[in-house]
Design an enzyme around this catalytic site. Structure first.
Site, mmCIF file in Angstrom:
data_model
loop_
_atom_site.group_PDB
_atom_site.id
_atom_site.type_symbol
_atom_site.label_atom_id
_atom_site.label_comp_id
_atom_site.label_asym_id
_atom_site.label_seq_id
_atom_site.Cartn_x
_atom_site.Cartn_y
_atom_site.Cartn_z
ATOM 1 N N HIS A 373 0.779 -1.236 0.000
ATOM 2 C CA HIS A 373 0.000 0.000 0.000
ATOM 3 C C HIS A 373 0.811 1.287 0.000
ATOM 4 O O HIS A 373 0.251 2.366 -0.232
ATOM 5 C CB HIS A 373 -0.936 0.009 1.209
ATOM 6 C CG HIS A 373 -2.315 0.483 0.889
ATOM 7 N ND1 HIS A 373 -2.579 1.467 -0.034
ATOM 8 C CD2 HIS A 373 -3.516 0.110 1.376
ATOM 9 C CE1 HIS A 373 -3.881 1.681 -0.096
ATOM 10 N NE2 HIS A 373 -4.476 0.864 0.742
ATOM 11 N N TYR A 487 -13.757 5.231 10.539
ATOM 12 C CA TYR A 487 -12.930 5.728 9.423
ATOM 13 C C TYR A 487 -13.501 5.186 8.121
ATOM 14 O O TYR A 487 -13.747 4.000 7.996
ATOM 15 C CB TYR A 487 -11.508 5.222 9.636
ATOM 16 C CG TYR A 487 -10.479 5.547 8.564
ATOM 17 C CD1 TYR A 487 -9.436 6.424 8.831
ATOM 18 C CD2 TYR A 487 -10.521 4.947 7.301
ATOM 19 C CE1 TYR A 487 -8.455 6.693 7.875
ATOM 20 C CE2 TYR A 487 -9.553 5.226 6.340
ATOM 21 C CZ TYR A 487 -8.523 6.093 6.629
ATOM 22 O OH TYR A 487 -7.571 6.361 5.689
ATOM 23 N N SER A 489 -12.389 5.651 4.056
ATOM 24 C CA SER A 489 -11.408 6.286 3.181
ATOM 25 C C SER A 489 -12.075 6.885 1.948
ATOM 26 O O SER A 489 -13.047 6.359 1.430
ATOM 27 C CB SER A 489 -10.356 5.256 2.755
ATOM 28 O OG SER A 489 -10.979 4.109 2.239
ATOM 29 N N THR A 500 -5.534 10.326 -0.024
ATOM 30 C CA THR A 500 -6.871 10.067 0.514
ATOM 31 C C THR A 500 -7.199 11.101 1.574
ATOM 32 O O THR A 500 -6.323 11.803 2.079
ATOM 33 C CB THR A 500 -6.969 8.687 1.186
ATOM 34 O OG1 THR A 500 -6.084 8.664 2.296
ATOM 35 C CG2 THR A 500 -6.645 7.567 0.224
#
Length: 636
Positions: A373, A487, A489, A500
C-alpha cells in the site's frame, strides 16, 4: 497497529501515471493485440494542469474536528477538547498552518500531503501483512471452462502485460470522472481535447463537467517493490526488467514475458512456461524465504542484508525487479471466508508481500490481487483489475483448447535458489512462528443482504453508502452500547498527487438515528476533511523539532484516531470481494459493496471483538432500515 489507507472509495474507473514521455513510439513489430487500448488522448495529457490539493482553512479544520468528536465524548471531555482546540487555533497551530501554506507555495509540483503520507507508510515498522496490505478478488470468468488454473493464469498474465505496454506507450485512456458522460465521454470530446495544450487541458475537461484524476501512481504498478531499510523503507522501480516472478509451493521461478524489443512473448509460450512450473514436483522448501516479507521491517532489513552478503544479491534483484509476482496456489477455495483468508495473508510461503502487487490464482481459477500500500491507493489498483478482467474475458489470449507452444521451458524458466546460513534459517523460523501466531487470531466473516441495493435505495432518494454506514453504527451500538471512532477512506485523486482523506461517518445525527432504531424502536417511524490537515501540521511540528502541541496529547485525539470501525467500499463489475484486517487490535475491518440489488459486507476482527456477531447486528440493522423505508413507502 498503524492506520493505513484502505481499498478506497472508488471512482467509476481508476488512475494512471509514469515518469517519462507522455507517449512513447510503438515498436515496429508491435500489433494492436499488444495493447488494451489505442487512446487518441495521451495517458498523461491532463497531469500537468490538475488542480493542486487545497489546504483547508485552520478554523474550518478545527470546526470539523470538533464536530467529529461530539458523538464520541461526554460533555466534560468535549469542553476540555474544545479548549485544546481554541489554544491550538490561536497559538502554535496558527504558526504551523502558516508555515505549511508557505511550504506548499514553494513546492507546487506536488501536494502538501504526499511527502508526509509516503513517510507515514515507509517509516512504519510493523509487518505490512494484515497491518497494511489489502486484497481484491476477481469475479470468476463467466465462461466456466476458462477458470481452469493454467488457462486463467495465462490470460490474466497476458492482460496485465498488455496493460503495462498500453500504459508505457501513453495509449491508456486517461482517468476521468464524468459527471455528464453524454458530453464528455465521447469521441468528439476526445478529438477536441487532445489538441488542447497539456497545461490547459484540465480546464477544457472542466467546462463539460469532466474531472481528470491524478495518475502519478501508475508507474509503480509494475517492476516495483518495497525494500526493507532500517528506520525507513524504500520504493524501487526497474522498468528495464522483462521477466515475471512466479511463486508455487514456496519455490521461486522467473522467465521473460517481454522480448528484447519490448514485445509480449507469445501467449502459447507463457502458457508452456506456466504449465512447466505447475508440473514441477519439487517439495516446498524447508525454510521458505517468503516468510521474511511478513516480518517487522527493521528485522527484515537486517535479515535482507544477511541475504545479500550471503551471496543472494542477484537472486533478490530478480525478485525485486520482476514485472509483478504471480502466485499459483495448489488448492481450490472452499468459500468466501476461505478465499478472504487466503488472499489477505495465505500461509506465508507463497507470496512476496513487498511486491507492488501479487496476482494470486488458486487451483480452481479463483483470482485476486494482493497489493502493497505504500506506493499507491486502491484507485490505481482498481483500474488495473477492471482492465485485466475485461480483457481476459472479452479477448482471452488462450482458450482451454489451446496447446502450449513447443518450447524449451526448462531452459527458459530459471528456478531461483537462495543460499541460507544458520542465521537466516533461524530468522525464517522466527518469522514463521510470529506470522502463524498472528494469523490464527484473525477472524473473517461475510454476509450478503438480499432485500435490496442501489436501485431500491436511489428510488427512495437515499444514499446507498449512507445506509450501509448507518447500519454499521447501529450494529456497534446494539452489540457494544456505544458510538466509536469510524474511518471511511475517500480518494483525493481529483487533485495533483492527491492520496486520501478520511470521512467520519459517526456524527451526532447517526448517533441519534442509531439510538432511535436500537433503543427506541417503538418511537421510530418511517466535504473537505480535517484528518490530513491535522496530520500534516503534526508532521511539520515534528520535522522542525517543535514540542508536540497539547491538541495532539489530548486523549480525545488519540481516541478519534483509534479507528475501531475501519471501513472501505468497493464496487466493480470485475470484483467479487475485497478485504483487509482491522487497523487496531480491538477494531473491525469492514469492506463492503452496495450492488444493484444486494449489499455485501466482509468483516475481520481479532480476539476481543466478534466479526460474526457484529455482522449479525449489521444484518439486523439493515432489516430495520429497510422495514422503515418500506413502511414509509406503503404509507405514501
Amino acid at each position: 497497529m498503524v492506520a493505513r489507507l484502505l481499498l478506497l472509495r472508488a471512482w467509476p474507473r481508476g488512475p494512471a501515471v509514469g515518469p517519462g514521455p507522455l507517449c512513447r513510439p510503438l515498436s515496429s513489430g508491435s500489433g494492436s493485440r499488444e495493447y488494451l487500448q489505442l487512446s487518441i488522448v495521451p495517458t498523461m495529457h491532463f497531469q500537468d494542469s490538475l488542480p493542486r490539493l487545497p489546504i483547508p482553512k485552520l478554523e474550518d479544520t478545527v470546526k470539523r474536528y470538533l464536530r467529529a468528536q461530539k458523538p464520541l465524548l461526554d460533555d466534560g471531555q468535549f469542553r476540555k477538547t474544545e479548549q485544546f482546540c481554541k489554544s491550538f487555533e490561536n497559538g502554535i497551530g496558527k504558526e504551523l498552518h502558516e508555515q505549511l501554506v508557505a511550504q506548499d507555495k514553494q513546492n507546487k509540483r506536488t501536494s502538501y500531503i504526499s511527502g508526509p503520507w509516503f513517510d507515514m507508510y515507509l517509516s512504519a515498522r510493523d509487518s505490512i501483512v494484515l497491518n497494511f496490505n489489502p486484497f481484491m478478488a476477481f469475479n470468476p470468468d463467466p465462461k466456466s471452462e476458462y477458470n481452469d488454473q493454467l488457462t486463467r493464469a495465462t490470460n490474466m498474465t497476458v492482460s496485465a502485460i498488455r496493460f503495462l505496454k498500453t500504459l508505457r506507450a501513453g495509449l491508456l485512456e486517461p482517468e476521468v470522472f464524468h459527471l455528464n458522460p453524454a458530453k464528455s465521454d465521447t469521441e468528439t470530446f476526445k478529438k477536441l481535447i487532445r489538441f488542447v495544450p497539456s497545461f490547459l487541458s484540465w480546464y477544457g475537461a472542466y467546462l463539460v463537467n469532466a474531472y481528470p484524476l491524478d495518475m502519478s501512481q501508475y508507474f509503480r504498478l509494475f517492476n516495483s517493490t518495497r525494500l526493507p531499510r532500517p528506520i525507513r523503507d524504500e520504493l524501487v522501480t526497474d522498468e528495464k526488467a522483462r521477466h515475471l516472478l512466479v511463486l508455487r509451493k514456496g519455490q521461486f521461478y522467473v522467465f521473460d514475458v517481454l522480448d528484447q524489443d519490448g514485445n509480449i512473448v507469445s501467449a502459447s509460450e507463457i502458457q508452456a512456461h506456466l504449465k512447466y512450473i505447475l508440473s514441477d514436483d519439487s517439495p516446498a522448501p524447508t525454510f521458505p524465504v517468503a516468510y521474511l516479507t511478513t516480518e517487522n521491517r527493521d528485522v527484515w532489513a537486517e535479515l535482507r542484508q544477511k541475504l545479500v552478503s550471503g551471496g543472494n544479491e542477484e537472486t533478490l534483484r530478480k525478485v525485486d525487479s520482476a514485472v509483478f509476482c504471480l502466485c499459483l496456489d495448489d488448492f481450490p477455495m472452499k468459500d468466501l471466508v476461505h478465499l478472504s483468508h487466503n488472499m489477505l495473508h495465505g500461509d506465508g510461503t507463497n507470496r512476496w508481500f513487498d511486491k507492488s502487487f501479487n496476482l494470486i490464482i488458486a487451483k480452481d481459477g479463483t483470482a485476486a490481487v494482493h497489493f502493497e500500500h505504500a506506493w499507491g491507493d486502491g484507485v490505481a489498483v482498481l483500474r488495473l483489475l477492471n482492465e485485466m478482467f475485461k480483457d481476459s474475458v472479452q479477448a482471452p489470449a488462450v482458450s482451454p483448447q489451446s496447446q502450449p507452444a513447443r518450447t524449451d521451458s526448462p531452459a527458459a524458466v530459471q528456478k531461483l535458489n537462495f543460499k541460507l546460513n544458520d542465521a537466516l534459517k533461524t530468522g525464517i523460523s522466527s518469522a514463521k512462528e510470529k506470522f502463524d501466531a498472528i494469523v490464527k487470531t484473525l477472524t473473517i466473516s461475510f454476509i450478503q443482504f438480499r432485500r435490496g441495493g442501489k436501485e431500491f435505495l436511489k428510488k427512495q432518494k437515499l444514499s446507498p453508502d449512507s445506509v450501509a454506514q448507518l447500519a454499521f453504527q447501529m450494529a456497534f451500538l446494539r452489540q457494544y452500547g456505544q458510538t466509536v471512532a469510524t474511518y471511511e477512506s475517500c480518494s483525493t485523486a481529483a487533485f495533483k498527487h492527491g492520496r486520501t482523506e478520511t470521512i467520519r461517518p459517526a456524527s451526532v445525527f447517526t448517533k441519534r438515528c442509531s439510538e432511535a432504531f436500537v433503543r427506541e424502536p417503538s418511537q421510530h417511524s418511517a466535504g473537505q476533511g480535517f484528518d490530513r490537515h491535522l496530520f500534516a501540521l503534526r508532521y511539520l511540528a515534528a520535522a522542525k523539532g517543535i514540542v508536540l502541541p497539547e491538541l495532539y496529547l489530548d486523549p480525545a485525539y488519540g481516541q478519534i484516531n483509534h479507528n475501531i470501525l475501519s471501513t472501505s467500499t468497493l464496487t466493480s463489475p470485475a470484483v467479487n470481494i475485497g478485504g483487509f484486517a482491522p487497523v487496531v487490535p480491538d477494531g473491525f475491518g469492514i469492506a463492503y459493496a452496495v450492488h444493484d440489488n444486494w449489499i455485501g459486507c466482509n468483516v475481520s476482527s481479532y480476539p476481543g471483538r466478534n466479526a460474526r456477531e457484529f455482522l449479525q447486528c449489521v444484518e439486523k440493522a439493515l432489516e430495520d432500515i429497510f422495514d422503515a423505508i418500506e413502511g414509509k413507502c406503503l404509507k405514501t
